[in-house]
Design an enzyme around this catalytic site. Sequence first.
Site, PDB file in Angstrom:
ATOM      1  N   GLN A   6       0.840  -1.197   0.000  1.00 15.08           N
ATOM      2  CA  GLN A   6       0.000   0.000   0.000  1.00 15.08           C
ATOM      3  C   GLN A   6       0.871   1.241   0.000  1.00 15.08           C
ATOM      4  OE1 GLN A   6      -3.223  -0.444   2.692  1.00 15.08           O
ATOM      5  NE2 GLN A   6      -4.096   1.573   2.316  1.00 15.08           N
ATOM      6  N   SER A  84       4.489  -5.684   3.441  1.00 12.96           N
ATOM      7  CA  SER A  84       3.137  -5.624   3.998  1.00 12.96           C
ATOM      8  C   SER A  84       2.148  -6.303   3.052  1.00 12.96           C
ATOM      9  CB  SER A  84       2.757  -4.172   4.297  1.00 12.96           C
ATOM     10  OG  SER A  84       1.554  -4.101   5.029  1.00 12.96           O
ATOM     11  N   LEU A  85       1.235  -5.557   2.445  1.00 14.16           N
ATOM     12  CA  LEU A  85       0.284  -6.123   1.494  1.00 14.16           C
ATOM     13  C   LEU A  85       0.997  -6.921   0.398  1.00 14.16           C
ATOM     14  CD1 LEU A  85      -2.532  -6.308   0.114  1.00 14.16           C
ATOM     15  CD2 LEU A  85      -1.975  -4.134  -0.996  1.00 14.16           C
ATOM     16  N   ARG A 109      -8.906  -8.349   4.312  1.00 18.71           N
ATOM     17  CA  ARG A 109      -7.881  -7.585   5.038  1.00 18.71           C
ATOM     18  C   ARG A 109      -8.113  -6.093   4.854  1.00 18.71           C
ATOM     19  NH1 ARG A 109      -2.564  -5.439   3.988  1.00 18.71           N
ATOM     20  NH2 ARG A 109      -0.968  -6.044   5.522  1.00 18.71           N
ATOM     21  N   HIS A 188      -0.142  -2.001  11.667  1.00 16.85           N
ATOM     22  CA  HIS A 188       1.048  -2.707  12.170  1.00 16.85           C
ATOM     23  C   HIS A 188       1.404  -2.280  13.594  1.00 16.85           C
ATOM     24  CE1 HIS A 188       1.676  -4.506   8.257  1.00 16.85           C
ATOM     25  NE2 HIS A 188       1.649  -3.318   7.688  1.00 16.85           N
ATOM     26  N   GLN A 236       0.727 -10.178  11.165  1.00 16.85           N
ATOM     27  CA  GLN A 236       1.280  -9.060  10.388  1.00 16.85           C
ATOM     28  C   GLN A 236       0.517  -7.755  10.645  1.00 16.85           C
ATOM     29  OE1 GLN A 236       0.416  -8.131   6.352  1.00 16.85           O
ATOM     30  NE2 GLN A 236       2.456  -8.796   5.664  1.00 16.85           N
TER      31      GLN A 236
END
Length: 278
Positions: A6, A84-85, A109, A188, A236
């Site tokens: 992202q 991340s993503l 998500r 996060h 995560q």
Amino acid sequence: MLFAGQGSQHKGMGAEVFARYPGLVAFASDLLGYDLAALCTENPDGLLSRTEYTQPAIFVVNALHGFEHTHREDRRADCYLGHSLGEYNALLAAGVFDFETGLRLVAKRGELMAAASDGGMAAVLGSSEEHVLKVLADHGVDGVDIAGLNTPSQLVIAATPPVLAAALDCLEEAGIRATRLRVSAPFHSRYMEPARVRFAEFLTGFTFAEPATPVVSNVTARPHRAPETARLLAEQLVAPVRWTDCVRSLLDPDDPLEFTEIGGTALTRMVHTITSGG
């Protein structure tokens, strides 16, 4: 192969590959309930900046570019790593789940993360994790989490609005550069725990295969193993992205790291900084 997460979204993304994968684009649009190609190329009403739309869009565009790169180069990477993503694209590329499963996971998500609020994030530049935490402690600022460790001198913090404001004030006073990020919640960090619980429940409905190619986990900076994949994907949401450690885990003094980034150039810059010792 590196997959961006992202923040890499932009109007026009995917335009060059949508026409070559019409079946997958139509399938994704049907599953999501909106025209994915129009979302990415036209960005109606600025929807592409909203997390629940951003994440599926990036996942699909990254996936198509990944397919394109593999077919063009006629070879697979020795390891996959996503930020991340982007880790979902890495797992897709490694055969841990198929395109449909990955899209369903990312859509959920994005929905859960978009529902989170009451907080924000900031990028902190030119200072180590230890120094930032010491400055915050010395000023009595409590409740700040390290949300990302992108390079040895670039990290991300997350907190509730008043705590983040206090943290930015004391960092500025200490001469440390910090910039608010345009996000809707403290991703996060401990503040995503409700989303983690709901996502963990959702993940119980899926089965994950052993990666055919190693995928380094953002949470542990070690390769994924099938029995731990669901737990790590849920974790995560509340754990920092340990990008520096992930990259360092791949370094070999006798074998220079070669890589390709899918979805942008930010990860490439981070890797160059990490490998140069900066």
